[in-house]
Scaffold this active site. Structure first.
Site, PDB file in Angstrom:
ATOM      1  N   HIS A 142      12.784  -1.468 -12.434  1.00  0.00           N
ATOM      2  CA  HIS A 142      12.578  -2.912 -12.556  1.00  0.00           C
ATOM      3  C   HIS A 142      12.597  -3.509 -11.163  1.00  0.00           C
ATOM      4  O   HIS A 142      13.640  -3.505 -10.489  1.00  0.00           O
ATOM      5  CB  HIS A 142      13.671  -3.538 -13.431  1.00  0.00           C
ATOM      6  CG  HIS A 142      13.553  -5.026 -13.566  1.00  0.00           C
ATOM      7  ND1 HIS A 142      14.518  -5.796 -14.156  1.00  0.00           N
ATOM      8  CD2 HIS A 142      12.582  -5.893 -13.190  1.00  0.00           C
ATOM      9  CE1 HIS A 142      14.145  -7.061 -14.145  1.00  0.00           C
ATOM     10  NE2 HIS A 142      12.970  -7.138 -13.553  1.00  0.00           N
ATOM     11  N   HIS A 188       0.814  -1.232   0.000  1.00  0.00           N
ATOM     12  CA  HIS A 188       0.000   0.000   0.000  1.00  0.00           C
ATOM     13  C   HIS A 188       0.839   1.269   0.000  1.00  0.00           C
ATOM     14  O   HIS A 188       1.832   1.369   0.690  1.00  0.00           O
ATOM     15  CB  HIS A 188      -0.942   0.008   1.208  1.00  0.00           C
ATOM     16  CG  HIS A 188      -0.211  -0.012   2.519  1.00  0.00           C
ATOM     17  ND1 HIS A 188       0.169   1.132   3.164  1.00  0.00           N
ATOM     18  CD2 HIS A 188       0.239  -1.043   3.268  1.00  0.00           C
ATOM     19  CE1 HIS A 188       0.803   0.818   4.268  1.00  0.00           C
ATOM     20  NE2 HIS A 188       0.873  -0.500   4.356  1.00  0.00           N
TER      21      HIS A 188
HETATM   22  O1  JB2 Z   1      17.898  -0.104 -28.910  1.00  0.00           O
HETATM   23  C1  JB2 Z   1      17.370  -1.208 -29.067  1.00  0.00           C
HETATM   24  C2  JB2 Z   1      17.840  -2.381 -28.421  1.00  0.00           C
HETATM   25  N1  JB2 Z   1      18.847  -2.638 -27.557  1.00  0.00           N
HETATM   26  C3  JB2 Z   1      18.805  -3.966 -27.288  1.00  0.00           C
HETATM   27  N2  JB2 Z   1      16.267  -1.333 -29.875  1.00  0.00           N
HETATM   28  C4  JB2 Z   1      15.659  -2.549 -30.085  1.00  0.00           C
HETATM   29  N3  JB2 Z   1      14.574  -2.570 -30.891  1.00  0.00           N
HETATM   30  N4  JB2 Z   1      16.092  -3.689 -29.518  1.00  0.00           N
HETATM   31  C5  JB2 Z   1      17.167  -3.595 -28.683  1.00  0.00           C
HETATM   32  N5  JB2 Z   1      17.786  -4.537 -27.957  1.00  0.00           N
HETATM   33  C6  JB2 Z   1      17.391  -5.947 -27.966  1.00  0.00           C
HETATM   34  O2  JB2 Z   1      16.771  -6.259 -26.733  1.00  0.00           O
HETATM   35  C7  JB2 Z   1      18.566  -6.913 -28.052  1.00  0.00           C
HETATM   36  O3  JB2 Z   1      19.028  -7.082 -29.390  1.00  0.00           O
HETATM   37  C8  JB2 Z   1      17.959  -8.195 -27.488  1.00  0.00           C
HETATM   38  O4  JB2 Z   1      17.363  -9.019 -28.481  1.00  0.00           O
HETATM   39  C9  JB2 Z   1      16.866  -7.679 -26.542  1.00  0.00           C
HETATM   40  C10 JB2 Z   1      17.201  -7.941 -25.096  1.00  0.00           C
HETATM   41  O5  JB2 Z   1      17.075  -9.326 -24.913  1.00  0.00           O
HETATM   42  P1  JB2 Z   1      17.803 -10.141 -23.745  1.00  0.00           P
HETATM   43  O6  JB2 Z   1      17.282 -11.531 -23.799  1.00  0.00           O
HETATM   44  O7  JB2 Z   1      19.269  -9.876 -23.805  1.00  0.00           O
HETATM   45  O8  JB2 Z   1      17.332  -9.418 -22.436  1.00  0.00           O
HETATM   46  P2  JB2 Z   1      15.873  -8.966 -22.009  1.00  0.00           P
HETATM   47  O9  JB2 Z   1      15.895  -7.484 -21.927  1.00  0.00           O
HETATM   48  O10 JB2 Z   1      14.839  -9.593 -22.857  1.00  0.00           O
HETATM   49  O11 JB2 Z   1      15.739  -9.599 -20.543  1.00  0.00           O
HETATM   50  C11 JB2 Z   1      16.467  -9.083 -19.437  1.00  0.00           C
HETATM   51  O12 JB2 Z   1      15.570  -8.409 -18.560  1.00  0.00           O
HETATM   52  C12 JB2 Z   1      14.489  -9.244 -18.107  1.00  0.00           C
HETATM   53  C13 JB2 Z   1      13.560  -8.379 -17.288  1.00  0.00           C
HETATM   54  C14 JB2 Z   1      17.124 -10.275 -18.711  1.00  0.00           C
HETATM   55  O13 JB2 Z   1      17.909  -9.785 -17.672  1.00  0.00           O
HETATM   56  C15 JB2 Z   1      16.058 -11.203 -18.191  1.00  0.00           C
HETATM   57  O14 JB2 Z   1      16.658 -12.240 -17.418  1.00  0.00           O
HETATM   58  C16 JB2 Z   1      15.050 -10.432 -17.336  1.00  0.00           C
HETATM   59  N6  JB2 Z   1      13.980 -11.332 -16.933  1.00  0.00           N
END
Ligand code: JB2
Length: 208
Positions: free
Chosen positions: A141, A132
């Site tokens: 995050h 609350h």
């Molecule tokens: O500027 C961008 C950019 N920078 C990174 N523009 C766009 N359109 N895409 C971008 N990305 C992309 O974000 C990367 O190429 C990559 O495909 C994606 C991030 O994926 P990743 O699997 O590395 O992390 P995540 O952000 O999906 O997940 C993180 O955060 C979550 C909350 C991890 O730490 C997870 O474990 C966590 N659950």
């Protein structure tokens, strides 16, 4: 349209698929070698955004875990005219008196209790609880399993690692990074890195 095609995007896509108001068209990712995420096609990188708006796509969700990148892309999308939608799991609990801004993810098992406020582009991750009258800033995050007791204030851009526990009334400044499993029993300044039980500041960052 979902920005990002990584792990976070897969969870967000699952949640958006459960929302009958949403029709998903695809993902946008910097890494153009990616073809699909959770069955959605990758349509290109950020250079295609303006063209998609011109084709009539009006809503977007930034599904990238980095708080800095998510905040930057959220601003970029809004400046192009897109509306940021929320991805709220039907298996979360959100009080009617909670206030949610735009572009927020609330994952399965998360709880947002009475009169809590969640700032735009923030993530309340799997099983995290925000009690609350807490106030979470923009592009935070709150990682899985974190527990925030009542009246906690978290500044913009702050990351609370998996399983962080925070006692009531604490104030955590902007762009803080709190290590997994920490127990916060004293307020923390902004731009700090803090870890442990009890949680202690180990670094004050000047680079962000
Ligand atoms: O500027 C961008 C950019 N920078 C990174 N523009 C766009 N359109 N895409 C971008 N990305 C992309 O974000 C990367 O190429 C990559 O495909 C994606 C991030 O994926 P990743 O699997 O590395 O992390 P995540 O952000 O999906 O997940 C993180 O955060 C979550 C909350 C991890 O730490 C997870 O474990 C966590 N659950």
């Amino acid at each position: 349209m979902v920005l990002g095609a990584g792990g976070h995007a897969k969870v967000v896509i699952d949640i958006l698929r459960a929302d009958p108001r949403v029709e998903l068209v695809g993902c946008i990712d910097r890494d153009t070698s990616l073809r699909h995420a959770a069955g959605l096609p990758v349509l290109g990188d950020d250079s295609v955004l303006a063209g998609l708006y011109a084709q009539g796509i009006r809503h977007a969700f930034v599904a990238i875990g980095s708080n800095r990148v998510r905040q930057r892309l959220g601003e970029q999308l809004e400046s192009l005219g897109f509306r940021l939608v929320n991805a709220i799991s039907p298996f979360s609990w959100i009080s009617d008196s909670a206030q949610l801004e735009d572009g927020i993810a609330v994952m399965p098992g998360a709880v947002v209790n009475a009169e809590a406020k969640i700032g735009r582009l923030s993530i309340i991750n799997t099983g995290a609880t925000v009690d609350h009258e807490c106030s979470i800033g923009e592009a935070c995050h709150i990682a899985p399993g974190s527990t925030l007791s009542g009246n906690v204030t978290v500044g913009s851009g702050t990351f609370l690692g998996t399983g962080t526990r925070v006692i009531d009334g604490m104030e955590i400044g902007p762009w803080a990074m709190v290590g997994a499993g920490s127990v916060v029993i004293r307020s923390l300044p902004g731009h700090c890195t803090a870890v442990g039980v009890p949680c202690r500041v180990i670094k004050l960052r000047t680079d962000d």
